[in-house]
Enzyme design. Structure first.
Site, PDB file in Angstrom:
ATOM      1  N   HIS A  82     -12.134  18.216   1.634  1.00 55.65           N
ATOM      2  CA  HIS A  82     -12.654  16.963   1.059  1.00 55.65           C
ATOM      3  C   HIS A  82     -13.457  16.266   2.158  1.00 55.65           C
ATOM      4  O   HIS A  82     -12.919  15.519   2.972  1.00 55.65           O
ATOM      5  CB  HIS A  82     -11.449  16.124   0.609  1.00 55.65           C
ATOM      6  CG  HIS A  82     -11.775  14.796   0.008  1.00 55.65           C
ATOM      7  ND1 HIS A  82     -11.695  14.537  -1.336  1.00 55.65           N
ATOM      8  CD2 HIS A  82     -12.140  13.619   0.571  1.00 55.65           C
ATOM      9  CE1 HIS A  82     -12.011  13.278  -1.575  1.00 55.65           C
ATOM     10  NE2 HIS A  82     -12.275  12.703  -0.435  1.00 55.65           N
ATOM     11  N   HIS A 107     -16.391  13.793   3.595  1.00 61.02           N
ATOM     12  CA  HIS A 107     -17.366  12.713   3.436  1.00 61.02           C
ATOM     13  C   HIS A 107     -18.533  13.038   4.374  1.00 61.02           C
ATOM     14  O   HIS A 107     -18.375  13.752   5.352  1.00 61.02           O
ATOM     15  CB  HIS A 107     -16.712  11.363   3.737  1.00 61.02           C
ATOM     16  CG  HIS A 107     -15.789  10.916   2.621  1.00 61.02           C
ATOM     17  ND1 HIS A 107     -16.149   9.975   1.695  1.00 61.02           N
ATOM     18  CD2 HIS A 107     -14.547  11.324   2.275  1.00 61.02           C
ATOM     19  CE1 HIS A 107     -15.161   9.805   0.833  1.00 61.02           C
ATOM     20  NE2 HIS A 107     -14.171  10.615   1.158  1.00 61.02           N
ATOM     21  N   ASN A 115     -19.070  10.938  -0.426  1.00 57.48           N
ATOM     22  CA  ASN A 115     -18.582  12.308  -0.302  1.00 57.48           C
ATOM     23  C   ASN A 115     -19.763  13.277  -0.213  1.00 57.48           C
ATOM     24  O   ASN A 115     -20.897  12.930  -0.554  1.00 57.48           O
ATOM     25  CB  ASN A 115     -17.783  12.690  -1.560  1.00 57.48           C
ATOM     26  CG  ASN A 115     -16.508  11.916  -1.699  1.00 57.48           C
ATOM     27  OD1 ASN A 115     -16.515  10.768  -2.119  1.00 57.48           O
ATOM     28  ND2 ASN A 115     -15.403  12.530  -1.359  1.00 57.48           N
ATOM     29  N   CYS A 175     -14.482   4.803   0.906  1.00 57.01           N
ATOM     30  CA  CYS A 175     -13.092   4.423   0.682  1.00 57.01           C
ATOM     31  C   CYS A 175     -12.991   2.940   0.964  1.00 57.01           C
ATOM     32  O   CYS A 175     -13.376   2.485   2.053  1.00 57.01           O
ATOM     33  CB  CYS A 175     -12.135   5.200   1.575  1.00 57.01           C
ATOM     34  SG  CYS A 175     -10.425   4.669   1.348  1.00 57.01           S
ATOM     35  N   ARG A 204     -13.828   8.918  -9.454  1.00 60.69           N
ATOM     36  CA  ARG A 204     -12.726   8.237  -8.774  1.00 60.69           C
ATOM     37  C   ARG A 204     -13.148   7.810  -7.360  1.00 60.69           C
ATOM     38  O   ARG A 204     -13.342   6.632  -7.083  1.00 60.69           O
ATOM     39  CB  ARG A 204     -11.489   9.164  -8.749  1.00 60.69           C
ATOM     40  CG  ARG A 204     -10.186   8.496  -8.341  1.00 60.69           C
ATOM     41  CD  ARG A 204     -10.012   8.295  -6.871  1.00 60.69           C
ATOM     42  NE  ARG A 204     -10.105   9.529  -6.103  1.00 60.69           N
ATOM     43  CZ  ARG A 204     -10.146   9.568  -4.782  1.00 60.69           C
ATOM     44  NH1 ARG A 204     -10.109   8.444  -4.090  1.00 60.69           N
ATOM     45  NH2 ARG A 204     -10.264  10.705  -4.128  1.00 60.69           N
ATOM     46  N   ASP A 205     -13.363   8.772  -6.479  1.00 61.37           N
ATOM     47  CA  ASP A 205     -13.697   8.423  -5.089  1.00 61.37           C
ATOM     48  C   ASP A 205     -15.041   7.697  -5.041  1.00 61.37           C
ATOM     49  O   ASP A 205     -15.249   6.790  -4.227  1.00 61.37           O
ATOM     50  CB  ASP A 205     -13.755   9.704  -4.237  1.00 61.37           C
ATOM     51  CG  ASP A 205     -13.422   9.462  -2.773  1.00 61.37           C
ATOM     52  OD1 ASP A 205     -13.367   8.304  -2.353  1.00 61.37           O
ATOM     53  OD2 ASP A 205     -13.221  10.448  -2.043  1.00 61.37           O
TER      54      ASP A 205
END
Ligand code: HMG
Ligand code: MG
Length: 318
Positions: free
Chosen positions: A221, A223, A263, A254, A26-27
């Site tokens: 979370h 990055h 990430n 993002c 996803r990310d």
């Protein structure tokens, strides 16, 4: 010569087991320039699960024009949803009731809403003020909980914002508290642009505890823009956090925060956790082989240091 595994030397006081919340599909893939074929995404999710990752965020049910890379969510989810039968958690992002309807129609059992600690990113990412975004999430969380789903609340820009600069801890605490009050089961603290440092992480976690948010409700979370993601993770582990988001091969970024890079790479995280004697359930060789396999399809090498160090061996094992 490396054995492909770190030597295990535990540090007293750290958790015995960490849940890795894998966000690469996803990310990671939401930020790819080109569109990755749906079958490749499905195979990626399956390989991640086969490598022992028990939580694999699969996709987002957002507006397809906002994130065209994940516009195939309806096609993808049914290709992987059987993994839930094998105990793999497959959360998906939903920004609003329309997104929730789409996720429920496909049988998703876990969803995530995603708020921002700053007004600038709320506007850029959701076309809403912070208040409007939380109002948009309220019925999503309520309906998801009524349907028996687990709900995660992401909070972006917890440490710094590309438009607003440093973000005050009290501002982050206030929005996290509101996400908790909406009914989110877990709150994931996003360092969207990777500017956090370990003391800042510790200060935010302490402030959240003081505001009534328990450490066992929190995930981190990070990055890795400034190379701080592992150091920040260790700070969070020392504080007692046991859920860490990471992205296989260090994919990510993002699309609505240009200074965001990948990430924390799951392989780098696993190397550190296993070196500390912390269980993850992940087979590092299989995971690395998965990132090597995906990098070949994306046409560029993984930025993960561990994938680079082990990559040759992993590709032979394929
Ligand atoms: P909007 O343009 O304000 O939408 O976007 P709207 O509510 O005005 O609706 C306009 C049209 O979109 C309507 O259609 C809706 O039905 C449709 P029309 O009536 O005009 O034909 N629509 C949808 N269609 C499909 N699925 C939907 C949906 N919603 C509305 N869910 C919106 C508002 C929230 C939809 C938009 O801003 C959006 O989709 N944003 C998503 C952005 C995104 O996914 N960003 C990346 C994820 S966040 C992230 O990466 C950070 C994180 O990793 C943590 C960290 O690192 O910090 C989580
Ligand atoms: Mg992110």
């Amino acid at each position: 010569m490396s054995t492909g595994l770190p030597m295990t030397v535990p540090e007293p006081g750290l958790p015995g087991r960490v849940t890795i919340y894998e966000v690469g599909a996803r990310d990671g893939l939401q930020n790819e320039q080109g569109v990755v074929p749906t079958e490749v995404k499905a195979e990626f999710v399956r390989r991640l699960a086969a490598a022992g990752l028990g939580t694999v965020e699969a996709t987002s049910f957002v507006h397809p024009k906002w994130v065209p890379q994940l516009a195939d969510a309806e096609a993808l989810f049914p290709l992987v949803s059987d993994l839930a039968g094998a105990g793999v958690r497959l959360p998906v992002l939903v920004p609003n009731e329309r997104g929730l309807d789409r996720a429920l129609a496909l049988g998703a059992r876990e969803v995530a809403v995603f708020a921002s600690a700053t007004e600038s990113f709320a506007k850029a990412n959701l076309n809403r003020t912070v208040d409007e975004a939380l109002a948009m999430f309220a019925p999503v969380v309520a309906r998801a909980k009524d349907a028996g789903l687990a709900v995660r609340g992401y909070l972006s820009m917890c440490f710094g914002d590309p438009w607003e600069g440093p973000v005050p801890v009290e501002q982050v605490v206030a929005v996290t508290r509101r996400l908790k009050d909406l009914g989110c089961d877990e709150l994931s603290l996003g360092d969207t642009i990777g500017v956090a440092t370990p003391g800042h992480v510790r200060r935010l976690l302490t402030a959240l505890n003081e505001a009534g948010v328990r450490t066992d409700e929190l995930a981190v979370h990070f990055h890795d823009t400034y190379g701080q993601a592992l150091a920040n993770t260790l700070a969070a582990l020392r504080h007692g956090v046991t859920t860490v988001d990471a992205s296989a091969g260090g994919l990510g970024g993002c699309p609505y925060a240009k200074s965001a890079t990948g990430n924390l790479a799951t392989e780098d995280l696993v190397w550190m956790l296993h070196g500390l004697g912390i269980e993850t359930g992940v087979d590092l060789g299989r995971l690395t082989a998965t990132s090597v396999w995906l990098a070949e399809r994306l046409g560029r090498p993984s930025p993960s240091r561990t994938v680079r160090a082990l990559g040759g061996a992993a590709s032979h094992k394929e």
